[in-house]
Design a protein around this motif. Structure first.
Motif, PDB file in Angstrom:
ATOM      1  N   LEU A 185      10.661  69.968  24.690  1.00 25.27           N
ATOM      2  CA  LEU A 185       9.432  70.339  25.403  1.00 25.27           C
ATOM      3  C   LEU A 185       9.712  70.608  26.876  1.00 25.27           C
ATOM      4  CD1 LEU A 185       6.901  67.853  23.772  1.00 25.27           C
ATOM      5  CD2 LEU A 185       6.945  70.346  23.506  1.00 25.27           C
ATOM      6  N   TRP A 186      10.541  69.781  27.508  1.00 24.97           N
ATOM      7  CA  TRP A 186      10.912  70.059  28.897  1.00 24.97           C
ATOM      8  C   TRP A 186      11.564  71.434  29.013  1.00 24.97           C
ATOM      9  CZ3 TRP A 186      16.085  70.796  30.339  1.00 24.97           C
ATOM     10  CH2 TRP A 186      16.251  71.094  31.698  1.00 24.97           C
ATOM     11  N   GLU A 187      12.520  71.711  28.113  1.00 25.24           N
ATOM     12  CA  GLU A 187      13.230  72.987  28.182  1.00 25.24           C
ATOM     13  C   GLU A 187      12.304  74.163  27.878  1.00 25.24           C
ATOM     14  OE1 GLU A 187      15.925  76.264  27.503  1.00 25.24           O
ATOM     15  OE2 GLU A 187      14.515  75.456  26.035  1.00 25.24           O
ATOM     16  N   TYR A 188      11.365  73.966  26.962  1.00 29.86           N
ATOM     17  CA  TYR A 188      10.478  75.050  26.540  1.00 29.86           C
ATOM     18  C   TYR A 188       9.438  75.377  27.610  1.00 29.86           C
ATOM     19  CZ  TYR A 188       7.342  77.712  23.471  1.00 29.86           C
ATOM     20  OH  TYR A 188       6.567  78.702  22.906  1.00 29.86           O
ATOM     21  N   PHE A 189       8.877  74.350  28.231  1.00 24.85           N
ATOM     22  CA  PHE A 189       7.798  74.575  29.196  1.00 24.85           C
ATOM     23  C   PHE A 189       8.288  74.697  30.640  1.00 24.85           C
ATOM     24  CE2 PHE A 189       5.288  72.691  25.693  1.00 24.85           C
ATOM     25  CZ  PHE A 189       4.320  73.678  25.577  1.00 24.85           C
ATOM     26  N   LEU A 190       9.486  74.203  30.930  1.00 25.56           N
ATOM     27  CA  LEU A 190       9.958  74.241  32.315  1.00 25.56           C
ATOM     28  C   LEU A 190      11.341  74.864  32.461  1.00 25.56           C
ATOM     29  CD1 LEU A 190       8.744  70.761  33.622  1.00 25.56           C
ATOM     30  CD2 LEU A 190       7.801  73.004  34.189  1.00 25.56           C
ATOM     31  N   TYR A 191      11.815  75.492  31.365  1.00 28.02           N
ATOM     32  CA  TYR A 191      13.100  76.179  31.484  1.00 28.02           C
ATOM     33  C   TYR A 191      13.030  77.489  30.703  1.00 28.02           C
ATOM     34  CZ  TYR A 191      17.897  76.080  33.184  1.00 28.02           C
ATOM     35  OH  TYR A 191      19.061  76.348  33.851  1.00 28.02           O
ATOM     36  N   ALA A 192      14.156  77.975  30.203  1.00 29.40           N
ATOM     37  CA  ALA A 192      14.233  79.370  29.775  1.00 29.40           C
ATOM     38  C   ALA A 192      14.338  79.582  28.263  1.00 29.40           C
ATOM     39  CB  ALA A 192      15.420  80.041  30.463  1.00 29.40           C
ATOM     40  N   ASN A 193      14.085  78.547  27.455  1.00 30.69           N
ATOM     41  CA  ASN A 193      14.223  78.650  26.001  1.00 30.69           C
ATOM     42  C   ASN A 193      15.670  78.929  25.591  1.00 30.69           C
ATOM     43  OD1 ASN A 193      12.875  78.316  23.548  1.00 30.69           O
ATOM     44  ND2 ASN A 193      12.573  80.494  23.238  1.00 30.69           N
ATOM     45  N   ALA A 194      16.605  78.618  26.482  1.00 32.02           N
ATOM     46  CA  ALA A 194      18.023  78.830  26.188  1.00 32.02           C
ATOM     47  C   ALA A 194      18.507  77.908  25.083  1.00 32.02           C
ATOM     48  CB  ALA A 194      18.851  78.612  27.451  1.00 32.02           C
ATOM     49  N   LEU A 195      17.825  76.797  24.882  1.00 29.64           N
ATOM     50  CA  LEU A 195      18.200  75.846  23.842  1.00 29.64           C
ATOM     51  C   LEU A 195      18.167  76.482  22.461  1.00 29.64           C
ATOM     52  CD1 LEU A 195      18.946  72.843  23.396  1.00 29.64           C
ATOM     53  CD2 LEU A 195      16.514  72.377  23.088  1.00 29.64           C
ATOM     54  N   ILE A 196      17.318  77.465  22.281  1.00 28.44           N
ATOM     55  CA  ILE A 196      17.200  78.158  20.998  1.00 28.44           C
ATOM     56  C   ILE A 196      17.839  79.535  21.046  1.00 28.44           C
ATOM     57  CG2 ILE A 196      15.560  79.012  19.263  1.00 28.44           C
ATOM     58  CD1 ILE A 196      15.694  75.958  19.547  1.00 28.44           C
ATOM     59  N   ARG A 197      17.864  80.173  22.200  1.00 32.06           N
ATOM     60  CA  ARG A 197      18.282  81.570  22.287  1.00 32.06           C
ATOM     61  C   ARG A 197      19.790  81.759  22.503  1.00 32.06           C
ATOM     62  NH1 ARG A 197      15.207  85.526  22.639  1.00 32.06           N
ATOM     63  NH2 ARG A 197      16.614  86.605  24.075  1.00 32.06           N
ATOM     64  N   ILE A 198      20.493  80.747  23.011  1.00 29.92           N
ATOM     65  CA  ILE A 198      21.936  80.866  23.200  1.00 29.92           C
ATOM     66  C   ILE A 198      22.634  80.277  21.975  1.00 29.92           C
ATOM     67  CG2 ILE A 198      23.905  80.114  24.591  1.00 29.92           C
ATOM     68  CD1 ILE A 198      22.127  80.166  27.028  1.00 29.92           C
ATOM     69  N   PRO A 199      23.441  81.066  21.246  1.00 34.23           N
ATOM     70  CA  PRO A 199      24.011  80.623  19.960  1.00 34.23           C
ATOM     71  C   PRO A 199      24.710  79.272  20.009  1.00 34.23           C
ATOM     72  CG  PRO A 199      24.422  82.961  20.279  1.00 34.23           C
ATOM     73  CD  PRO A 199      23.815  82.465  21.557  1.00 34.23           C
ATOM     74  N   ALA A 200      25.554  79.032  21.003  1.00 33.98           N
ATOM     75  CA  ALA A 200      26.293  77.762  21.061  1.00 33.98           C
ATOM     76  C   ALA A 200      25.344  76.586  21.201  1.00 33.98           C
ATOM     77  CB  ALA A 200      27.277  77.783  22.235  1.00 33.98           C
ATOM     78  N   LEU A 201      24.310  76.732  22.040  1.00 30.43           N
ATOM     79  CA  LEU A 201      23.381  75.634  22.283  1.00 30.43           C
ATOM     80  C   LEU A 201      22.483  75.391  21.069  1.00 30.43           C
ATOM     81  CD1 LEU A 201      22.300  76.365  25.982  1.00 30.43           C
ATOM     82  CD2 LEU A 201      24.256  75.059  25.131  1.00 30.43           C
ATOM     83  N   SER A 202      21.980  76.454  20.471  1.00 30.91           N
ATOM     84  CA  SER A 202      21.084  76.286  19.322  1.00 30.91           C
ATOM     85  C   SER A 202      21.828  75.675  18.145  1.00 30.91           C
ATOM     86  CB  SER A 202      20.463  77.630  18.922  1.00 30.91           C
ATOM     87  OG  SER A 202      21.463  78.573  18.585  1.00 30.91           O
ATOM     88  N   PHE A 203      23.078  76.121  17.927  1.00 29.45           N
ATOM     89  CA  PHE A 203      23.854  75.530  16.839  1.00 29.45           C
ATOM     90  C   PHE A 203      24.098  74.046  17.103  1.00 29.45           C
ATOM     91  CE2 PHE A 203      28.048  74.030  15.518  1.00 29.45           C
ATOM     92  CZ  PHE A 203      27.873  74.053  14.140  1.00 29.45           C
TER      93      PHE A 203
END
Length: 445
Positions: A395-413
Motif C-alpha cells: 500500500l505504501w508503494e502503491y499510493f506513495l511510490y511508482a508501482n515498481a513493485l509490480i511493474r519491474i520484472p525482478a521486483l515483482s518476481f
C-alpha cells in the motif's frame, strides 16, 4: 570508452556467466532475465524491445512445457479467476481507448509475467524433488550480484540515480524497493530470524539505495526490519530490544547525513538537521500551499486521484484514458480533452503513483480489479501478521511510490516468490505422482 559503458560490459559478462551456468534450466534462465532488464535498456531501444517481446513469449513457452503438471486447488482457481477479471478489464480499457497492440502487449505482460512465475515455482519444486533450494540459491546469487555491481557502479560513476545493479539503467525506483525485498528474503531464508552476519548483508542492501541516492530506504527499511523482528513473531519486550533500539535511529541518522538531498550542504556526510529533512520531505511529497492547483509529488498525485474519484461534481472514469500518454515513451500524443484527470495536472509524470497510473489508464474498474488481484495473492500468506506487513509495504508503494513493485520484472518476481515461501500450507500443487514419476526425467529444456 566511457566509464558507463565499462560498467555495462561488466554487467554483460556477469549475465553471460549466469547463462552458461544455468543453460540447461529454462526457468532459471527466465529468473536471470528478470534481473537483467537494465542491460537491455542500456544498449538501445532495439535490445529493449527485443527483451520486452521475448520475455512473455519465453514465459508462456515454459508454462506450455509444464502445464500437464498443474493440478489446481480452490485457492489457485480463485487466483486465476480474479486475474482473469483484471485481464478482461485491462483489455476492455485498452480497446476502448484505441491503444496500439504492441503497447498493450508490452504493458499487459508486466502483470502477466509475475502471475505466471507464481505458477512455475511450485511446479518446479515438485518436478525437482532433490533441489528444493535451487531457486532460492539462484535468487541469493542474483542479489549478491546486485550488491557487487552497486559497488562497481559507485567506484566507476559515483552517486547517481539511474543505474541499479543489473536491474535498471534508466531509473532508480528499484533501488528503493530492492533493499526491503532483500531483507525479507534473508529473513525467510534464515527461518524468519536475523543472524549476526546477516546485518552485513542488510548493510549491502542499504548500499544499493545509497548509491542511487534513494531517500525512503532510510525510513522504510528499518521499519520493516523492526516489524519482522518483533511484530510478526509476537516477541515481548525484553532486554535485547533495548540493545537493538538505538540501531534504528542510527540508520535514520546516517541516512540523513549520507543522502545529499537531506542536508543543507547538499553533500555526502552533510550536517544532521531534522527540520530541514522534514520540510524537504513534505514539499517533495505534497508540494507547497501555492502549488496546490496541481498535484505536486507522489502524495499530491494520490490526493489528486482520490479527489477525482470522490468529487461529486466530476464524472467518474470507468475505463480510464488508455496506456498511450502514460507509457507510450517517444510517442507524441495529445491528452484527451474530455479526460476527467490528466497527466498535465502533475508537476511531473515521474510523480505518478501506482494508484494514479491505474486510475488514469484503466479507470475505477481497473483499480478495483487490480487491487482484488494483488490482495488475493497476498492473502496466500499463511501468517496473519506477515500478511499485514506485506500489505502495508504494498500500500505504501502503491499510493506513495511508482508501482515498481509490480511493474519491474525482478521486483515483482521476488515479491511473489516471498509470498509463495510464506504460504506453503496454502499454495501447494497436488501433482499426480504417477504422472510425475513417468515424466520427471524430462528437463525444462
Amino acid at each position: 570508452m566511457s566509464k558507463e559503458l565499462i560498467y555495462w560490459l561488466i554487467v554483460a559478462f556477469s549475465f553471460l556467466y549466469l547463462l552458461s551456468k544455468y543453460r540447461n534450466d529454462l526457468f532459471a534462465l527466465l529468473i536471470i532475465l528478470f534481473f537483467y532488464e537494465g542491460m537491455f535498456t542500456y544498449f538501445g531501444q532495439i535490445t529493449w524491445n527485443s527483451y520486452k517481446i521475448f520475455l512473455p513469449i519465453f514465459a508462456v513457452y515454459i508454462l506450455y512445457k509444464r502445464i500437464h503438471y498443474i493440478r489446481l486447488t480452490k485457492k489457485q482457481k480463485k487466483l486465476i479467476f480474479i486475474f482473469t477479471l483484471f485481464s478482461i478489464a485491462f483489455i476492455i480499457s485498452s480497446f476502448l481507448n484505441n491503444d496500439y497492440i504492441l503497447l498493450f502487449l508490452n504493458q499487459y505482460s508486466r502483470y502477466l509475467i509475475p502471475f505466471l512465475a507464481l505458477l512455475f515455482i511450485p511446479i518446479y519444486k515438485n518436478t525437482h524433488p532433490n533441489t528444493d533450494n535451487y531457486i532460492e540459491n539462484l535468487i541469493k546469487k542474483l542479489l549478491d550480484f546486485q550488491i557487487i555491481l552497486s559497488g562497481i557502479n559507485f567506484l566507476l560513476l559515483g552517486l547517481h540515480e539511474n543505474i541499479v545493479g543489473s536491474i535498471s539503467s534508466n531509473g532508480g525506483s528499484a533501488a528503493t524497493l530492492l533493499p526491503v525485498l532483500g531483507v525479507l528474503f534473508i529473513w525467510q531464508r534464515k527461518k524468519r530470524k536475523f543472524e549476526k552476519k546477516d546485518w552485513f548483508y542488510i548493510v549491502g542492501f542499504l548500499f544499493i539505495g545509497f548509491v542511487s541516492m534513494k531517500r525512503a530506504i532510510w525510513i522504510i527499511t528499518p521499519g520493516i526490519i523492526f516489524l519482522l523482528m518483533y511484530y510478526v513473531p509476537r516477541k515481548r519486550l525484553n532486554k535485547s530490544i533495548f540493545l537493538l533500539l538505538p540501531l534504528f535511529p542510527l540508520i535514520f541518522y546516517l541516512g540523513l547525513r549520507l543522502n545529499p538531498t537531506f542536508n543543507k550542504e547538499q553533500k555526502v556526510w552533510g550536517s544532521f538537521n531534522f527540520d530541514y529533512f522534514y520540510n524537504y520531505a513534505y514539499k517533495y511529497t505534497f508540494g507547497e500551499k501555492e502549488t496546490k492547483s496541481i498535484g505536486v509529488g507522489r502524495g499530491g498525485a494520490t490526493f489528486l486521484t482520490f479527489n477525482s474519484i470522490f468529487n461529486s461534481d466530476q464524472e467518474l472514469s470507468l475505463f480510464g484514458n488508455g496506456l498511450l500518454n502514460m507509457y507510450g515513451v517517444g510517442i507524441d500524443a495529445d491528452e484527451k480533452h474530455n479526460a476527467v484527470m490528466r497527466i498535465s495536472q502533475l508537476n511531473s509524470v515521474t510523480m505518478a503513483t501506482g494508484f494514479f497510473q491505474n486510475y488514469y489508464t484503466g479507470g475505477i474498474i481497473g483499480v478495483i480489479f487490480f487491487l482484488m488481484y494483488i490482495f488475493t495473492v497476498i492473502s496466500l500468506t499463511k501468517n496473519k501478521r506477515l500478511r499485514i506487513v506485506l500489505s502495508l509495504f504494498f500500500l505504501w508503494e502503491y499510493f506513495l511510490y511508482a508501482n515498481a513493485l509490480i511493474r519491474i520484472p525482478a521486483l515483482s518476481f521476488l515479491f511473489f516468490y516471498l509470498i509463495y515461501k510464506s504460504s506453503f500450507s496454502t499454495i501447494s500443487y497436488a501433482v499426480d505422482r504417477q504422472l510425475l514419476q513417468a515424466k520427471v526425467h524430462h528437463s525444462l529444456s
